[in-house]
Motif scaffolding. Structure first.
Motif, PDB file in Angstrom:
ATOM      1  N   UNK A 142      52.924  10.114  59.824  1.00 17.08           N
ATOM      2  CA  UNK A 142      53.932   9.230  60.096  1.00 17.08           C
ATOM      3  C   UNK A 142      53.313   8.321  61.277  1.00 17.08           C
ATOM      4  N   UNK A 155      51.843  -5.565  60.839  1.00 16.39           N
ATOM      5  CA  UNK A 155      52.962  -6.593  61.124  1.00 16.39           C
ATOM      6  C   UNK A 155      52.134  -7.380  62.281  1.00 16.39           C
ATOM      7  N   UNK A 156      51.669  -6.713  63.271  1.00 17.36           N
ATOM      8  CA  UNK A 156      51.601  -7.602  64.539  1.00 17.36           C
ATOM      9  C   UNK A 156      50.414  -8.612  64.264  1.00 17.36           C
ATOM     10  N   UNK A 177      51.204 -11.172  62.169  1.00 15.66           N
ATOM     11  CA  UNK A 177      51.991 -11.983  62.743  1.00 15.66           C
ATOM     12  C   UNK A 177      51.022 -12.960  63.762  1.00 15.66           C
ATOM     13  N   UNK A 178      50.174 -12.469  64.330  1.00 13.84           N
ATOM     14  CA  UNK A 178      49.401 -13.270  65.275  1.00 13.84           C
ATOM     15  C   UNK A 178      48.481 -13.998  64.836  1.00 13.84           C
ATOM     16  N   UNK A 221      48.935 -15.237  61.616  1.00  6.86           N
ATOM     17  CA  UNK A 221      49.381 -16.359  60.647  1.00  6.86           C
ATOM     18  C   UNK A 221      49.817 -17.750  61.341  1.00  6.86           C
ATOM     19  N   UNK A 243      51.783   0.208  59.820  1.00  6.62           N
ATOM     20  CA  UNK A 243      52.640  -0.792  59.594  1.00  6.62           C
ATOM     21  C   UNK A 243      52.838  -1.640  60.980  1.00  6.62           C
ATOM     22  N   UNK A 244      53.105  -1.124  62.139  1.00  6.35           N
ATOM     23  CA  UNK A 244      53.157  -1.984  63.325  1.00  6.35           C
ATOM     24  C   UNK A 244      51.968  -3.029  63.453  1.00  6.35           C
ATOM     25  N   UNK A 271      53.200   4.419  60.849  1.00  7.34           N
ATOM     26  CA  UNK A 271      53.863   3.650  61.935  1.00  7.34           C
ATOM     27  C   UNK A 271      52.883   2.748  62.412  1.00  7.34           C
ATOM     28  N   UNK A 272      51.603   3.282  62.930  1.00  7.75           N
ATOM     29  CA  UNK A 272      50.629   2.419  63.658  1.00  7.75           C
ATOM     30  C   UNK A 272      50.329   1.689  62.569  1.00  7.75           C
TER      31      UNK A 272
END
Lengths: 1021, 510
Positions: B25, B36-37, B40-41, B43, B32-33, B29-30
């Motif tokens: 997990x 994403x981060x 995001x940063x 892009x 995925x996060x 989670x790490x």
């Protein structure tokens, strides 16, 4: 003195009746039994008890009155005319107390004018239960006993004597009166015959009395459907549905009221009863008891189709005194009102908690003593109170002084709820060039809330901002019921959630959408989990009923109205849950129904998906966009930059929550929700969208997404922390204990740190003050016949001139959401650009052509070259210079409506009055053109045309106008919007009805021990 | 034994299952996060559909309106209002027209300019006239310049005076003038607009703001003028400063000053408007030669401490004893610079901790004849500037000198100076002009060759690089007189920058 016992399938109760009859202290002179075609051996029991000769058998379809009449006919004729002969009527389910007859007869000696005596009816099983001590009737036909539900007899009604009517069970009637009045009305086969008879007794000049000392135990078997009744009367034909009982009762009630009404009032009474019937049917429909609703209507239909019976009944009453002679025995106005309210409540809901959609545990049980003390001792309540104190103190600057709340994303509230409703319902919004942008449903919810507060819209806004934090904590506390068992952990959960940066920043920046979402989010998550069937194992979440998805849809709609982006998370959740085989139907209803409930706005969102990322209010860009890392640390961005580590402890705790492998399913599910929220928050930091209120593409506020992220993480940490001490306390000492201690300390410190930072930072742009941006005379002029507009300009960042065009005295809540799209402003962009450059062209004339009469530079600082530029602009005249803004007026007469002549001259049109002129004129309304605009002279619709180029009008709805003078009526046809809103209202009502608890169709039978064996319960023993 | 082991193993197995699930997990989670981060940063922002508003573009001005407030000020002399359009500027290919008209009758022009580069004059001799307006639109709006030039050789008002015709505004500062015996300072307020204006006049003296209720809230009807005189407002006050504020509407203001000693004229000229209060004020155009050079300072808002720096042809220096001059709030302070300047032409830099206004009075003495001229705080210009109405023709050749001082206050500058003679109102042939390099922090004096064929001419200074301050002096020397005039230059109205404009509802937030 004769007794008539009428039986129909009453074998269960008849033995007791006959034995009680035999034990009377004053035995009747003669007894006759009438069996109406019983199929259960009632006739045999009667024969055994009374002797076969004294039992008469009649057919099963004999009415009760006719059966009594048959019994009387078999009695010997009255011998002595001077002796008063009494008849005592008993049912097969009514057992008279041993002294009953004696006491009735004793009273009959005392009251010579009284022709009918009745006994006090008590319960069959529960012998203290009061059923009836005489009764009356409402104008609606409702029986009024004057008793509370399940009231126990303690002699409190023993002072009653005169009454409108007594029940037929145990009724003692003078035989001559009975004969003179013809007994019970044959048109009333089962119900209300006693009422009708007693009413006629009154009208015949006799009195009706109840004798509370005489007691009869009555099962009321027919009324409660305990008898296998058939046909029109209590006989044969197998079991009858209770609804037919109800219908028969209603029909009888209507019949009695119509039969007893004086002739001249008959039409009025009929209309009143018909309307009442329709109203009751509607309420039954709302309570989803369609059977009863149709019973009501069919009862009315029955009366109408059997007018002959009604006529016959009225003919029998001819020659009697006016029915108003019993007015003093009818219920008083106050009683009527109370009964009406009770009746409406009873029809809408069953009153049973078990069928309520809301978890009953969530609410304190108010029926117990010390309600106030117990309420305030509840952890949910004092948690909310503590949060209220914290929030009020941190935002203390908002609650002093006069004026209204505004700033940040929040525009000032209009004066009343009516303004909000108007903005929501009308099709045309007049900001700038005007727009048909549909108002979002959040506005309707605000309007609704304001209406609840007696129309005080500013109060509604104040309350939302004051109570959002405590209400969020309260709702989180209640929603964690059954999921987290430890009260301290639930308190931590709710406090931490209520103090998430998304909530506190939303409070400081006037983001009403996020605040409302913070309150609604926890119950929505809980309901969605129930819909999906998540957590029914391992937690105390109740499985979904048929109504749960509808109720969820309603709550989710409200949430989505305030925070549209959360619908995406709900949708993803539903897809994932449905994919792993959860309750697909429930999830589809819960997630898709909001799309229909929020029509026509959801349609607009579908056309313009960037609205999904928006939220109600003015787009505020202060502190945006945040970095994705900050969003992951629950910080949505705002004027105050929080330290990054403030909520890092919470994120760590939520991550380590996955170590609780006994709860790993629920924490993983929460982490799934958190990840979806995080992705959306990150997208919001990177995607710039164009919103109606602002032309430039802007980043959107990830508040709702970080709120949900925070809620999921808080819940994950709380779930893992629940029972942690017991769990690791029992284990051998190792790394777990100190680790858990450190983590717990971090988690517990988080809300304290949040409070500390909240107090340390300035609150934000939200403040309380005078909401007037324009001087009073400008505002007045813009509301006057010329509807002058004001161009407000502010120097933006990067040398960009930002502006807006105000009308009607300034902006209020709802204007930002209904602002025109970016393209509509293009013409004004050029004019503002030219004006602020000091070019000295025709831009001032162009502004005047758009109905702009004033130019306001907000935030006018000394030495700003913009001031000097506008000062040097020909045609502009400086009116005032205040720290809040400098104001110029534009030369010439400006008006929203003008007439352009072919020679290029124009003149204003005030109040629609057009002076005569030359041919080929054009009437121009300076609004964005839209097919909805209509101009009419009398009944003649003016043809639509285009404004000439040289008029410099970029916003112009033009109509061709003849040379003659006229009064023109210009209006916007918003019928389409109205149709959408009716559809929305219809859908909302449907879904709310579907989500309401179903009305129990069973009447409360107070005297029902679930077993119908009298002998076991004691009376017979 | 086996049982015991089994019991111990069970929790360990659970623990390992837990650890594995946690590990999986956590990675998910790490991962995925983190993805994403990081995505995001890294892009780039994805911008929505609306095209970005155009950034600032320049555009030629559409109209120019100049007011010449006092064409008839000196009753005995002649006043010429000269208007010229400087050709060769952007936007002049558009159709347009320019006129000179009286404010009272704008629809009946007295003179017209027909095409870019053309000129027009109105001469008024010996009589008072209403203010005139030079208005141009379209192709004649860019480059329109006007001046009023007075010449009086006869009476006590004897002298040469000139001022530029000005754009109406709402705030005017004048930092010279006074009401000593023999001194007349006239303030002419002109409202050339069709709407009325409301004007406040604040008069400052050495003792602070002079309370004058009579000049507060002066209501000027449309197209009217109002004249105020210092000798009536503040009789006996030597040093005056005046601030005219249009509370509503806008006005053009001109202040003229004449001095005499009995019947001996001691100079006449217009006082040029000073730039708005600022922490750094540049005062160009301080003449060379003898006579008084009196700098006047006013700090309207707070007590100020002022330092001066003098820029001359040979460099810049801080004059001895002229650092840390106290300028109390609202009080006019005069500083004598004659000693420090030692007869050099100069530009003064005034630096203050509070916004100040500055102006300078200079007198010229030749034999026993005194003449005066004024200068004031002026903007540093990077665009073209021009002055018109400069004397020309054979008659003045040899007796009249026209000097333009160009200062490069912030780094070396290069300018082109072009002379545009006015010949019968016709467009003058474009002349190449001469280019000059101005060293950083120096003042360069450029003597303009008076054109022999034209009665008057226009001078154009176009900075090719750097920012400059420009001022000029006209000096007419005859055996019995020494007439001087001159003033600092203002930017020519040619182009404006159109800022991008965007609708934003937040502007309407109260």
């Amino acid at each position: 003195m004769s007794t008539v016992v009428v039986a129909h399938n009453g074998a269960v109760w008849l033995p007791t009746v006959t034995s009680f009859l035999a034990e009377q202290t004053r035995l009747p002179d003669s007894v006759v039994g009438v069996d109406t075609g019983s199929t259960d051996g009632s006739a045999v029991i009667l024969s055994d008890a009374l002797g076969a000769a004294r039992v008469i058998r009649v057919s099963a379809d004999t009415a009760f009155g006719a059966a009594v009449q048959a019994g009387i006919a078999s009695l010997p004729r009255q011998l002595n005319e001077d002796v008063i002969e009494w008849l005592w009527i008993l049912h097969d389910d009514s057992a008279p107390d041993s002294a009953c007859l004696e006491r009735l007869l004793r009273d009959s000696d005392l009251h010579a004018t009284t022709a009918v005596f009745g006994a006090k009816a008590l319960g069959w099983h529960d012998r203290r239960l009061l059923l009836e001590v005489g009764f009356s009737v409402m104008g609606s036909g409702r029986r009024v006993t004057g008793l509370e539900r399940r009231e126990h007899d303690q002699g409190q009604h023993d002072d009653r004597s005169d009454t409108l009517a007594v029940g037929s069970a145990g009724m003692l009637v003078r035989r001559d009166v009975w004969d003179a009045l013809g007994g019970f009305d044959p048109a009333l086969p089962l119900f209300r015959d006693d009422l009708d008879f007693c009413w006629r007794v009154h009208r015949a000049g006799h009195a009706v009395r109840v004798v509370p000392a005489a007691v009869i135990y009555h099962r009321e078997a027919s009324f409660h459907g305990r008898r296998s009744t058939g046909s029109r009367r209590e006989g044969g034909g197998g079991p009858v549905r209770r609804s037919r009982m109800h219908r028969a009762d209603r029909r009888s009630a209507l019949h009695v009221l119509l039969a007893q009404t004086p002739g001249w009032r008959l039409p009025f009474t009929f209309v009143r009863l018909a309307l009442g019937t329709l109203f009751r049917s509607l309420l039954y429909v709302l309570g989803k008891d369609l059977g009863r609703a149709s019973d009501e209507l069919r009862a009315l239909g029955g009366v109408i189709t059997h007018l002959g019976q009604l006529n016959a009944s009225r003919r029998r009453n001819r020659g009697l005194a006016s029915s108003s002679c019993v007015r003093w025995l009818r219920p008083r106005a106050r009683t009527r009102l109370r009964h009406a309210i009770e009746a409406v409540g009873g029809m809408l809901a069953s009153g049973s908690r078990a069928t309520s959609e809301v978890d009953e545990d969530d609410f304190p049980d108010d029926s117990q003593p010390g309600v106030v003390r117990r309420t305030f001792m509840r952890p949910s309540v004092w948690t909310a109170l503590v949060l209220l104190v914290i929030a009020a103190a941190a935002s203390r600057s908002l609650w002093w002084g006069s004026g209204s709340l505004f700033g940040g994303a929040l525009l000032p509230a209009p004066e009343g709820a009516g303004d909000l409703w108007a903005t929501y319902t009308q099709g045309w919004h007049s900001l700038g060039p005007g727009s048909t942008t549909p108002a979002p449903p959040s506005l309707a919810l605000l309007a609704l809330f304001s209406s609840v507060l007696l129309g005080k819209a500013p109060l509604a806004i104040d309350l939302i901002f004051l109570l959002a934090v405590p209400a969020a904590g309260f709702s989180a506390f209640l929603s964690s019921r059954g999921v987290v068992t430890s009260t301290p952990v639930r308190v931590w959960l709710s406090v931490t959630y209520a103090l998430l940066p998304a909530v506190t920043t939303a409070l400081g920046t006037g983001r009403i959408g996020t605040l409302a979402a913070a309150v609604l989010l926890p119950p929505t998550v809980r309901l969605l989990a129930r819909c999906a069937g998540v957590g029914t194992t391992g937690t105390a979440l109740r499985p979904a009923t048929n109504r749960t998805p509808w109720f969820t849809a309603v709550v989710l709609s409200v949430l989505v109205a305030f925070a549209p982006v959360l619908w995406v998370v709900a949708f993803v959740f539903a897809i994932v849950a449905a994919a792993i085989g959860r309750q697909v139907r429930n999830l589809l209803i819960a997630v898709l129904a909001p799309l229909f409930l929020l029509l026509p706005w959801s349609f607009e969102v579908a056309l313009n998906p960037s609205l999904l990322l928006s939220e109600p209010g003015v787009p505020v860009l202060d502190g945006l966009p945040v970095t994705p890392l900050r969003a992951a640390l629950l910080q949505p961005g705002g004027p105050a930059q929080l330290p990054w580590w403030l909520f890092a402890g919470l994120v760590l705790a939520a991550l380590l929550a996955l170590l609780r492998h006994d709860k790993v399913r629920i924490t993983l599910a929460l982490w799934g929700v958190a990840l979806v929220s995080l992705v959306i928050a990150v997208i919001q930091t990177r995607v710039y969208v164009t919103l109606p209120a602002i032309q430039a593409p802007v980043p959107t506020w990830p508040g709702p997404a970080t709120l949900l992220l925070g809620f999921a993480l808080v819940c994950a940490a709380a779930v893992a922390g629940d029972g942690l001490r017991e769990r690791i306390g029992g284990a051998t000492f190792g790394w777990r204990q100190p680790g858990a201690l450190v983590l717990t300390t971090l988690a517990v410190l988080t809300p304290f740190a949040a409070v500390g930072w909240w107090f340390a930072q300035p609150l934000g742009p939200l403040h309380r003050g005078d909401p007037a941006l324009l001087p009073a005379y400008v505002a007045e002029e813009s509301r006057g016949p010329s509807q002058t507009r004001t161009l407000a300009i502010k120097r933006g960042s990067g040398g960009v001139m930002t502006y807006t065009v105000l009308s009607g005295g300034g902006l209020v809540v709802g204007d930002a959401e209904t602002a025109p799209p970016a393209a509509a402003w293009m013409g004004m962009d050029a004019a503002v650009s030219a004006l602020t450059s000091g070019r000295g062209g025709d831009e001032v004339r162009a502004l005047a052509a758009q109905g702009v009469g004033y130019v306001l530079v907000t935030d006018a600082r000394d030495g700003d070259p913009l001031i000097a530029t506008l000062d040097s602009e020909p045609g502009m005249r400086r009116l005032s210079r205040a720290p809040t803004g400098a104001l110029w007026s534009i030369a010439g007469t400006t008006s929203l409506t003008r007439v352009l002549s072919p020679d290029g001259s124009s003149e204003p049109v005030l109040n629609g009055v057009v002076p005569p002129g030359v041919a080929g004129r054009v009437l121009v309304l300076t609004q964005a053109p839209d097919p909805g605009w209509e101009a009419a002279v009398g009944d003649v619709i003016l043809p639509v045309t285009t404004a000439p180029e040289e008029s410099l009008m970029s916003w112009a709805q033009a109509f061709s106008l003849g040379p003659e003078g006229a009064t023109v009526d210009i209006r916007f046809d918003d019928a389409q919007r109205q149709r959408w809103l009716w559809l929305e209202l219809f859908l909302v009502v449907i879904v709310i009805v579907l989500s309401l608890p179903t009305r129990t169709s069973r009447d409360p039978d107070a005297d029902d021990p679930d077993q119908d064996d009298f002998a076991q319960s004691g009376v017979g023993a | 034994m086996m049982r015991t082991t089994g019991r111990r193993r069970a929790p360990r197995e659970r623990a390992s299952v837990g650890a594995i699930s946690f590990g999986v997990a956590a990675v998910l989670i790490f991962g995925g996060a983190g993805v994403a981060v990081v995505l995001g940063a890294t892009a780039a922002p994805i911008v929505g559909q609306a095209d970005q508003a155009p950034s600032g573009t320049t555009e030629p001005v559409a109209t120019t309106e100049l007011v010449c407030p006092e064409p008839g000020a000196s009753k005995g002399g002649a006043v010429r209002v000269a208007a010229a359009n400087v050709a060769g500027l952007p936007g002049q290919d558009r159709p347009g027209a320019a006129t000179i008209a009286s404010i009272a009758n704008r629809s009946a022009p007295i003179a017209e300019l027909t095409s870019p580069g053309s000129t027009a004059t109105v001469d008024i001799v010996g009589e008072s006239s209403l203010p005139l307006v030079i208005a141009g639109d379209g192709g004649l709006a860019p480059g329109l310049v006007g001046a009023q030039v007075g010449r009086d050789e006869t009476k006590i008002g004897r002298g040469l005076s000139s001022s530029a015709c000005v754009l109406p505004g709402t705030s005017w500062w004048f930092m010279s003038g006074g009401a000593e015996i023999g001194q007349i300072t006239r303030v002419v307020l002109v409202n050339s607009e069709p709407a009325p204006a409301e004007v406040d006049v604040e008069v400052f003296g050495p003792n602070g703001l002079v309370e004058l209720p009579s000049v507060r809230g002066i209501v000027m009807t449309s197209r009217s003028e109002t004249v105020l005189r210092f000798d009536r407002l503040i009789p006996g006050v030597a040093a005056g400063a005046i601030h005219v504020i249009a509370r509503s509407g806008r006005v053009a203001v001109s202040v003229s000053d004449s001095r005499s000693d009995g019947f001996v004229p001691k100079g006449v000229d217009f006082i040029p408007p000073a730039s708005e209060p600022a922490n750094t004020v540049w005062v160009p155009g301080v003449s060379d030669g003898g006579g008084a050079r009196q700098l006047r300072l006013l700090s309207p808002n707070a007590n100020a401490v002022v330092s001066l720096r003098v820029f001359t042809a040979s460099g810049s220096f801080v004059p001895n004893g002229l650092t840390n001059i106290d300028v109390p709030q609202g009080k006019v302070v005069d500083v004598d610079l004659a000693g420090a300047l030692r007869g050099d032409a100069a530009t003064i830099k005034v630096e203050s901790d509070q916004p100040v206004v500055a102006g300078l009075t200079q007198t010229y003495v030749l034999a026993d004849v005194t003449e005066s001229s004024y200068t004031a705080g002026s903007p540093v210009m990077t665009g073209p500037s021009a002055v018109t109405g400069l004397p020309g023709g054979k008659a003045v050749q040899g007796t009249t000198r026209v000097i333009v001082w160009v200062t490069a206050p912030e780094g070396e500058a290069r300018v082109r100076v072009t002379l545009l003679p006015a010949i019968d109102g016709q467009p003058t042939p474009s002349r190449a002009g001469r280019e000059f390099t101005i060293p950083s922090g120096r003042v360069v004096a450029i003597e303009l060759k008076v054109p022999p064929l034209a009665e008057w001419f226009t001078a154009l200074v176009t900075p090719l690089s750097g920012g400059v301050l420009v001022a000029h002096r006209v000096n007419e020397i005859s055996p019995d007189s020494n007439l001087v005039t001159g003033y600092p230059w203002r930017p020519l109205r040619v182009e404006v920058t159109l800022p991008a404009a965007q609708e934003d509802i937040a502007v309407g937030m109260p």
